[in-house]
Write a protein that holds these residues in place. Structure first.
Motif, PDB file in Angstrom:
ATOM      1  N   ARG A  83      24.922 -10.961  14.602  1.00  0.00           N
ATOM      2  CA  ARG A  83      25.238 -12.322  14.167  1.00  0.00           C
ATOM      3  C   ARG A  83      24.525 -12.572  12.851  1.00  0.00           C
ATOM      4  N   PRO A  84      25.008 -13.490  12.021  1.00  0.00           N
ATOM      5  CA  PRO A  84      24.354 -13.753  10.741  1.00  0.00           C
ATOM      6  C   PRO A  84      22.893 -14.158  10.935  1.00  0.00           C
ATOM      7  N   PRO A  85      21.940 -13.376  10.434  1.00  0.00           N
ATOM      8  CA  PRO A  85      20.531 -13.698  10.637  1.00  0.00           C
ATOM      9  C   PRO A  85      20.089 -14.905   9.821  1.00  0.00           C
ATOM     10  N   LEU A  86      19.154 -15.659  10.356  1.00  0.00           N
ATOM     11  CA  LEU A  86      18.554 -16.774   9.634  1.00  0.00           C
ATOM     12  C   LEU A  86      17.478 -16.237   8.697  1.00  0.00           C
ATOM     13  N   ALA A  87      17.021 -17.086   7.798  1.00  0.00           N
ATOM     14  CA  ALA A  87      15.957 -16.683   6.884  1.00  0.00           C
ATOM     15  C   ALA A  87      14.707 -16.265   7.655  1.00  0.00           C
ATOM     16  N   ALA A  88      14.420 -16.989   8.750  1.00  0.00           N
ATOM     17  CA  ALA A  88      13.250 -16.651   9.562  1.00  0.00           C
ATOM     18  C   ALA A  88      13.408 -15.272  10.196  1.00  0.00           C
ATOM     19  N   ASP A  89      14.648 -14.926  10.597  1.00  0.00           N
ATOM     20  CA  ASP A  89      14.904 -13.605  11.165  1.00  0.00           C
ATOM     21  C   ASP A  89      14.646 -12.513  10.130  1.00  0.00           C
ATOM     22  N   ALA A 148      17.880 -16.737  -1.698  1.00  0.00           N
ATOM     23  CA  ALA A 148      18.488 -17.725  -2.599  1.00  0.00           C
ATOM     24  C   ALA A 148      19.120 -17.038  -3.807  1.00  0.00           C
ATOM     25  N   VAL A 149      18.406 -16.074  -4.385  1.00  0.00           N
ATOM     26  CA  VAL A 149      18.935 -15.364  -5.550  1.00  0.00           C
ATOM     27  C   VAL A 149      20.145 -14.517  -5.159  1.00  0.00           C
ATOM     28  N   MET A 150      20.101 -13.893  -4.000  1.00  0.00           N
ATOM     29  CA  MET A 150      21.212 -13.042  -3.563  1.00  0.00           C
ATOM     30  C   MET A 150      22.456 -13.872  -3.277  1.00  0.00           C
ATOM     31  N   VAL A 151      22.272 -15.089  -2.789  1.00  0.00           N
ATOM     32  CA  VAL A 151      23.417 -15.993  -2.606  1.00  0.00           C
ATOM     33  C   VAL A 151      23.967 -16.407  -3.967  1.00  0.00           C
ATOM     34  N   GLU A 152      23.072 -16.730  -4.895  1.00  0.00           N
ATOM     35  CA  GLU A 152      23.488 -17.125  -6.243  1.00  0.00           C
ATOM     36  C   GLU A 152      24.308 -16.022  -6.926  1.00  0.00           C
ATOM     37  N   LEU A 153      23.930 -14.761  -6.690  1.00  0.00           N
ATOM     38  CA  LEU A 153      24.609 -13.630  -7.317  1.00  0.00           C
ATOM     39  C   LEU A 153      25.842 -13.161  -6.557  1.00  0.00           C
ATOM     40  N   GLY A 154      26.114 -13.773  -5.415  1.00  0.00           N
ATOM     41  CA  GLY A 154      27.286 -13.393  -4.646  1.00  0.00           C
ATOM     42  C   GLY A 154      27.089 -12.189  -3.748  1.00  0.00           C
ATOM     43  N   LEU A 155      25.842 -11.736  -3.609  1.00  0.00           N
ATOM     44  CA  LEU A 155      25.568 -10.595  -2.734  1.00  0.00           C
ATOM     45  C   LEU A 155      25.544 -11.012  -1.267  1.00  0.00           C
ATOM     46  N   GLU A 202      26.346 -14.632   1.456  1.00  0.00           N
ATOM     47  CA  GLU A 202      26.901 -15.970   1.634  1.00  0.00           C
ATOM     48  C   GLU A 202      26.187 -16.636   2.796  1.00  0.00           C
ATOM     49  N   LYS A 203      26.005 -17.947   2.686  1.00  0.00           N
ATOM     50  CA  LYS A 203      25.354 -18.700   3.754  1.00  0.00           C
ATOM     51  C   LYS A 203      26.414 -19.284   4.672  1.00  0.00           C
ATOM     52  N   THR A 204      26.241 -19.110   5.967  1.00  0.00           N
ATOM     53  CA  THR A 204      27.212 -19.608   6.938  1.00  0.00           C
ATOM     54  C   THR A 204      26.886 -21.047   7.326  1.00  0.00           C
ATOM     55  N   SER A 205      27.794 -21.670   8.074  1.00  0.00           N
ATOM     56  CA  SER A 205      27.579 -23.052   8.514  1.00  0.00           C
ATOM     57  C   SER A 205      26.384 -23.163   9.444  1.00  0.00           C
ATOM     58  N   ARG A 243      25.594 -13.720   5.619  1.00  0.00           N
ATOM     59  CA  ARG A 243      26.529 -12.601   5.758  1.00  0.00           C
ATOM     60  C   ARG A 243      26.745 -11.981   4.379  1.00  0.00           C
ATOM     61  N   LEU A 244      27.339 -10.788   4.338  1.00  0.00           N
ATOM     62  CA  LEU A 244      27.563 -10.107   3.065  1.00  0.00           C
ATOM     63  C   LEU A 244      28.514 -10.911   2.185  1.00  0.00           C
ATOM     64  N   GLY A 245      28.234 -10.925   0.883  1.00  0.00           N
ATOM     65  CA  GLY A 245      29.025 -11.712  -0.053  1.00  0.00           C
ATOM     66  C   GLY A 245      30.223 -10.963  -0.611  1.00  0.00           C
ATOM     67  N   THR A 246      31.105 -11.719  -1.234  1.00  0.00           N
ATOM     68  CA  THR A 246      32.353 -11.145  -1.746  1.00  0.00           C
ATOM     69  C   THR A 246      32.134 -10.225  -2.941  1.00  0.00           C
ATOM     70  N   ARG A 247      31.006 -10.373  -3.640  1.00  0.00           N
ATOM     71  CA  ARG A 247      30.759  -9.487  -4.783  1.00  0.00           C
ATOM     72  C   ARG A 247      30.645  -8.036  -4.326  1.00  0.00           C
ATOM     73  N   LEU A 248      30.073  -7.828  -3.153  1.00  0.00           N
ATOM     74  CA  LEU A 248      29.980  -6.482  -2.600  1.00  0.00           C
ATOM     75  C   LEU A 248      31.363  -5.922  -2.307  1.00  0.00           C
ATOM     76  N   LEU A 249      32.265  -6.787  -1.865  1.00  0.00           N
ATOM     77  CA  LEU A 249      33.631  -6.344  -1.585  1.00  0.00           C
ATOM     78  C   LEU A 249      34.326  -5.918  -2.868  1.00  0.00           C
ATOM     79  N   ASP A 250      34.048  -6.641  -3.958  1.00  0.00           N
ATOM     80  CA  ASP A 250      34.625  -6.265  -5.254  1.00  0.00           C
ATOM     81  C   ASP A 250      34.146  -4.880  -5.665  1.00  0.00           C
ATOM     82  N   TRP A 251      32.843  -4.642  -5.500  1.00  0.00           N
ATOM     83  CA  TRP A 251      32.290  -3.326  -5.859  1.00  0.00           C
ATOM     84  C   TRP A 251      32.886  -2.239  -4.976  1.00  0.00           C
TER      85      TRP A 251
END
Length: 260
Positions: A26-32, A49-56, A58-61, A66-74
């Motif tokens: 499951r998507p881990p929390l920052a504490a995890d 925070a930086v990895m979310v900013e770079l698209g690496l 994504e933060k869930t509800s 979870r893994l970001g779409t930039r990785l999918l592009d690569w």
């Protein structure tokens, strides 16, 4: 002997975070993340925070990651290149008539072509192409074939991004030196269907190139058939161009292109 100091710990931590997120059920929390990787919470929060900013990432509800779409592009780019190389060699396996030539597969990256695959012939006048090699696109048959495969707007954008002042010095006296010459060459390629490197890369070496198209019809790569100038008399020039076109069409067909 002491271990060398780690000069890029943040990068290593970022990779460990990506591995953790990928493996998590499951998507881990920052504490995890902080707990499982034994990181200070402030460090974990800063990296996330930086990895979310770079698209690496994504933060869930639920505030997990979870893994970001930039990785999918690569990943998609790597897969595309592997598919191109695999299909190129697959077609060559069924083309013994091309065994006497040096055969290359390239992609356009900015002002250069990058060699993704090659099969060198022993007869090519001291020229040895290798995977990863880069050459100025405007001097190569495959590069000009890909430029000729662009629509007018895309080609004009390419010219605007690469003005003549940034062009490298031609490696031989035969190299293209002006926009006027390049535009005329592109028009000739579009008319006859293939490009010709008439000793622009190396004295005594000729190459015939054609563009590979993907399922959408976009020119995504180029194939080249090279031979020494001394062997040209054994062939009809138009026949060599037709072989390059035929090879490009065969690879394009395997990529899903069904155009003419």
């Amino acid at each position: 002997m002491p271990s060398p100091p780690d000069t890029v710990p943040a990068l290593r931590r970022a990779v460990r975070i990506l591995d953790l997120v990928k493996a998590a059920s499951r998507p881990p929390l920052a504490a995890d993340v902080a707990r499982q990787l034994d990181l200070p919470r402030s460090t974990a929060h800063g990296l996330l925070a930086v990895m979310v900013e770079l698209g690496l990432l994504e933060k869930t509800s639920s505030q997990g990651y979870r893994l970001g779409t930039r990785l999918l592009d690569w990943a998609g780019d790597v897969t595309e290149k592997r598919d191109l190389v695999a299909e190129f060699y697959h077609v060559l396996d069924n083309r013994p008539d091309l065994d006497t030539f040096t055969l290359t597969l390239t992609m356009l990256e900015g002002m250069q072509v990058v060699y993704l695959a090659c099969r060198n012939s022993a007869t090519v006048l001291g020229a040895s192409f290798r995977v990863g090699m880069r050459l100025p696109a405007i001097f190569t048959a495959t590069g000009n074939a890909m430029l000729a495969g662009m629509d007018d707007e895309t080609f004009e954008d390419w010219l605007a991004q690469h003005p003549v002042a940034t062009w490298p010095k031609p490696p031989t006296p035969h190299g293209i030196r002006s926009v006027t010459t390049l535009v005329r060459e592109i028009a000739e390629i579009q008319d006859r269907g293939y490009a010709v490197d008439d000793e622009q890369v190396l004295d005594g070496l000729w190459c015939f190139g054609s563009a590979i198209r993907d399922h959408s019809g976009q020119a995504v790569a180029g194939v080249g058939i090279s031979l020494p100038q001394t062997e040209l008399t054994q062939y009809d020039v138009k026949e060599l161009g037709a072989r390059a076109v035929d090879l490009a069409r065969a690879v394009s067909f395997r990529l899903g292109y069904r155009g003419l």
